[in-house]
Design a protein around this motif. Sequence first.
Motif, PDB file in Angstrom:
ATOM      1  N   PRO A 104     -79.552  42.690 -68.685  1.00 36.52           N
ATOM      2  CA  PRO A 104     -79.305  41.675 -68.822  1.00 36.52           C
ATOM      3  C   PRO A 104     -78.081  41.052 -68.128  1.00 36.52           C
ATOM      4  O   PRO A 104     -77.902  40.081 -68.139  1.00 36.52           O
ATOM      5  N   GLU A 105     -77.262  41.880 -68.922  1.00 37.61           N
ATOM      6  CA  GLU A 105     -75.595  41.719 -67.966  1.00 37.61           C
ATOM      7  C   GLU A 105     -75.695  41.011 -66.158  1.00 37.61           C
ATOM      8  O   GLU A 105     -75.255  40.348 -66.207  1.00 37.61           O
ATOM      9  N   LEU A 106     -76.376  42.021 -65.820  1.00 41.53           N
ATOM     10  CA  LEU A 106     -76.041  41.555 -64.151  1.00 41.53           C
ATOM     11  C   LEU A 106     -77.192  40.116 -63.749  1.00 41.53           C
ATOM     12  O   LEU A 106     -76.839  39.320 -63.417  1.00 41.53           O
ATOM     13  N   VAL A 107     -77.940  39.835 -65.043  1.00 38.71           N
ATOM     14  CA  VAL A 107     -78.561  38.565 -64.773  1.00 38.71           C
ATOM     15  C   VAL A 107     -77.569  37.184 -65.413  1.00 38.71           C
ATOM     16  O   VAL A 107     -77.425  36.069 -64.285  1.00 38.71           O
ATOM     17  N   ILE A 148     -74.167  38.015 -64.562  1.00 33.76           N
ATOM     18  CA  ILE A 148     -72.925  37.537 -64.406  1.00 33.76           C
ATOM     19  C   ILE A 148     -73.934  36.556 -62.786  1.00 33.76           C
ATOM     20  O   ILE A 148     -72.507  35.216 -62.410  1.00 33.76           O
ATOM     21  N   GLN A 149     -75.075  37.071 -62.075  1.00 28.22           N
ATOM     22  CA  GLN A 149     -75.284  35.889 -61.300  1.00 28.22           C
ATOM     23  C   GLN A 149     -75.376  34.728 -61.871  1.00 28.22           C
ATOM     24  O   GLN A 149     -75.093  34.031 -60.720  1.00 28.22           O
ATOM     25  N   ASP A 150     -75.817  34.312 -62.714  1.00 28.78           N
ATOM     26  CA  ASP A 150     -76.162  32.974 -63.240  1.00 28.78           C
ATOM     27  C   ASP A 150     -74.175  32.758 -63.257  1.00 28.78           C
ATOM     28  O   ASP A 150     -74.238  31.551 -63.015  1.00 28.78           O
ATOM     29  N   LEU A 151     -73.606  33.236 -63.705  1.00 26.74           N
ATOM     30  CA  LEU A 151     -71.934  32.375 -63.206  1.00 26.74           C
ATOM     31  C   LEU A 151     -71.713  32.759 -62.025  1.00 26.74           C
ATOM     32  O   LEU A 151     -71.574  31.220 -61.787  1.00 26.74           O
ATOM     33  N   ILE A 152     -72.090  33.444 -61.547  1.00 26.69           N
ATOM     34  CA  ILE A 152     -72.134  32.927 -59.588  1.00 26.69           C
ATOM     35  C   ILE A 152     -72.455  32.400 -58.717  1.00 26.69           C
ATOM     36  O   ILE A 152     -71.713  31.176 -58.412  1.00 26.69           O
ATOM     37  N   ASP A 153     -73.833  31.667 -59.077  1.00 30.56           N
ATOM     38  CA  ASP A 153     -74.240  31.138 -59.234  1.00 30.56           C
ATOM     39  C   ASP A 153     -73.688  29.507 -59.827  1.00 30.56           C
ATOM     40  O   ASP A 153     -73.817  28.227 -58.823  1.00 30.56           O
ATOM     41  N   LYS A 154     -73.713  29.219 -60.679  1.00 29.60           N
ATOM     42  CA  LYS A 154     -72.802  28.059 -61.071  1.00 29.60           C
ATOM     43  C   LYS A 154     -71.883  28.330 -60.442  1.00 29.60           C
ATOM     44  O   LYS A 154     -71.198  26.502 -60.051  1.00 29.60           O
ATOM     45  N   HIS A 206     -67.446  34.832 -53.533  1.00 27.71           N
ATOM     46  CA  HIS A 206     -68.729  35.051 -54.421  1.00 27.71           C
ATOM     47  C   HIS A 206     -68.565  36.297 -53.527  1.00 27.71           C
ATOM     48  O   HIS A 206     -69.525  37.500 -55.039  1.00 27.71           O
ATOM     49  N   ASN A 207     -68.660  37.430 -52.692  1.00 32.48           N
ATOM     50  CA  ASN A 207     -69.337  38.330 -52.264  1.00 32.48           C
ATOM     51  C   ASN A 207     -68.446  39.776 -52.909  1.00 32.48           C
ATOM     52  O   ASN A 207     -68.675  40.426 -53.554  1.00 32.48           O
ATOM     53  N   GLU A 208     -67.273  39.464 -53.195  1.00 30.93           N
ATOM     54  CA  GLU A 208     -65.993  39.854 -54.064  1.00 30.93           C
ATOM     55  C   GLU A 208     -66.211  40.253 -54.987  1.00 30.93           C
ATOM     56  O   GLU A 208     -66.461  41.781 -55.839  1.00 30.93           O
ATOM     57  N   TYR A 209     -66.889  39.266 -56.072  1.00 29.82           N
ATOM     58  CA  TYR A 209     -66.944  38.940 -57.602  1.00 29.82           C
ATOM     59  C   TYR A 209     -68.229  39.931 -57.665  1.00 29.82           C
ATOM     60  O   TYR A 209     -67.958  40.727 -58.348  1.00 29.82           O
ATOM     61  N   LYS A 210     -68.968  39.640 -56.695  1.00 26.40           N
ATOM     62  CA  LYS A 210     -70.074  40.465 -57.149  1.00 26.40           C
ATOM     63  C   LYS A 210     -70.610  41.990 -56.586  1.00 26.40           C
ATOM     64  O   LYS A 210     -70.650  42.921 -56.920  1.00 26.40           O
ATOM     65  N   ASN A 211     -69.953  42.103 -56.043  1.00 25.78           N
ATOM     66  CA  ASN A 211     -69.532  43.397 -55.514  1.00 25.78           C
ATOM     67  C   ASN A 211     -68.742  43.942 -56.394  1.00 25.78           C
ATOM     68  O   ASN A 211     -68.525  45.549 -56.323  1.00 25.78           O
ATOM     69  N   LEU A 212     -67.440  43.605 -57.029  1.00 23.88           N
ATOM     70  CA  LEU A 212     -66.828  44.069 -57.946  1.00 23.88           C
ATOM     71  C   LEU A 212     -67.785  44.210 -59.896  1.00 23.88           C
ATOM     72  O   LEU A 212     -67.807  45.030 -59.935  1.00 23.88           O
ATOM     73  N   LEU A 213     -68.588  42.905 -59.979  1.00 23.83           N
ATOM     74  CA  LEU A 213     -68.785  42.882 -61.335  1.00 23.83           C
ATOM     75  C   LEU A 213     -70.210  44.246 -61.658  1.00 23.83           C
ATOM     76  O   LEU A 213     -70.584  44.543 -62.395  1.00 23.83           O
ATOM     77  N   TYR A 214     -71.012  43.979 -59.871  1.00 23.56           N
ATOM     78  CA  TYR A 214     -72.008  45.028 -59.626  1.00 23.56           C
ATOM     79  C   TYR A 214     -71.439  45.908 -59.724  1.00 23.56           C
ATOM     80  O   TYR A 214     -72.571  47.303 -60.198  1.00 23.56           O
ATOM     81  N   LYS A 215     -71.134  46.595 -59.419  1.00 25.25           N
ATOM     82  CA  LYS A 215     -70.207  47.945 -58.620  1.00 25.25           C
ATOM     83  C   LYS A 215     -70.607  48.889 -60.568  1.00 25.25           C
ATOM     84  O   LYS A 215     -71.320  49.703 -59.843  1.00 25.25           O
ATOM     85  N   PRO A 216     -70.097  48.650 -61.047  1.00 22.83           N
ATOM     86  CA  PRO A 216     -71.290  49.233 -62.769  1.00 22.83           C
ATOM     87  C   PRO A 216     -72.134  49.797 -62.754  1.00 22.83           C
ATOM     88  O   PRO A 216     -72.940  50.773 -63.507  1.00 22.83           O
ATOM     89  N   SER A 246     -75.046  53.122 -61.641  1.00 24.03           N
ATOM     90  CA  SER A 246     -76.782  53.534 -62.310  1.00 24.03           C
ATOM     91  C   SER A 246     -77.545  52.998 -62.159  1.00 24.03           C
ATOM     92  O   SER A 246     -78.527  54.596 -62.393  1.00 24.03           O
ATOM     93  N   ILE A 247     -77.485  52.188 -61.321  1.00 26.23           N
ATOM     94  CA  ILE A 247     -78.680  52.006 -60.987  1.00 26.23           C
ATOM     95  C   ILE A 247     -79.504  53.364 -58.924  1.00 26.23           C
ATOM     96  O   ILE A 247     -80.912  53.268 -59.730  1.00 26.23           O
ATOM     97  N   ASN A 248     -78.279  53.208 -58.999  1.00 26.95           N
ATOM     98  CA  ASN A 248     -78.334  54.475 -57.806  1.00 26.95           C
ATOM     99  C   ASN A 248     -78.791  55.582 -58.214  1.00 26.95           C
ATOM    100  O   ASN A 248     -79.536  56.772 -58.069  1.00 26.95           O
ATOM    101  N   ALA A 249     -78.071  55.776 -59.104  1.00 25.23           N
ATOM    102  CA  ALA A 249     -78.266  57.111 -59.866  1.00 25.23           C
ATOM    103  C   ALA A 249     -80.116  57.833 -60.365  1.00 25.23           C
ATOM    104  O   ALA A 249     -80.545  58.115 -60.735  1.00 25.23           O
ATOM    105  N   ALA A 250     -79.923  56.464 -61.268  1.00 23.07           N
ATOM    106  CA  ALA A 250     -82.057  56.441 -61.493  1.00 23.07           C
ATOM    107  C   ALA A 250     -82.471  56.260 -60.243  1.00 23.07           C
ATOM    108  O   ALA A 250     -84.538  56.576 -60.649  1.00 23.07           O
ATOM    109  N   ILE A 251     -82.266  55.543 -59.545  1.00 23.87           N
ATOM    110  CA  ILE A 251     -83.731  55.880 -58.119  1.00 23.87           C
ATOM    111  C   ILE A 251     -83.686  56.982 -57.779  1.00 23.87           C
ATOM    112  O   ILE A 251     -83.829  57.673 -56.955  1.00 23.87           O
TER     113      ILE A 251
END
Length: 162
Positions: A33-36, A38-44, A105-115, A119-124
């Motif tokens: 949900p948090e990523l959704v 973040i993506q909505d804010l970036i898209d807006k 937007h790429n910078e925002y996405k990279n910064l906000l998605y990093k944490p 955890s996604i990479n660890a789960a994979i």
Amino acid sequence: MKYFLFTTLLLGITAVHAQTATLDSKKIYASIPELVKIQDLIDKDRKEKEATINQKSQALKELEVTAVSLIEKDPKAKAAEEAKGKYEKLFVETNKLQKELSDKHNEYKNLLYKPYQDSINAAIKTVATRKKYMQVIDIQEVPLVYMDPASDMTEEVIKALK
């Protein structure tokens, strides 16, 4: 002898196939949900900035028509030179805005998605290690002609994240 080589080759192909898995990163991101949000804010923000860029692009088209008609009448006239200068200035400004928007937007996405990405990479890695996969292919990044649904580990990664 031929039967032995064919069987060995077949088993080798099967073993390689069993070591490769696929996943759909878009589904994984959508499950957080948090990523959704973040993506909505970036898209807006992107839509708002694109509206400004579209206005400038429209003004650019109008200036181009004016400049071309003035240059066709008298290329050395002061009005033609001014229109050409305004066009070139607005062209550079519009391209700069487009690049800034993309970079920002790429910078925002990279910064906000990093944490979350960590955890996604660890789960994979956890799921891939448990299932003994040697490779994992993201179908959002690599187009596949065919994918065996049994090799898809997306749902298992989503479960591991929760």
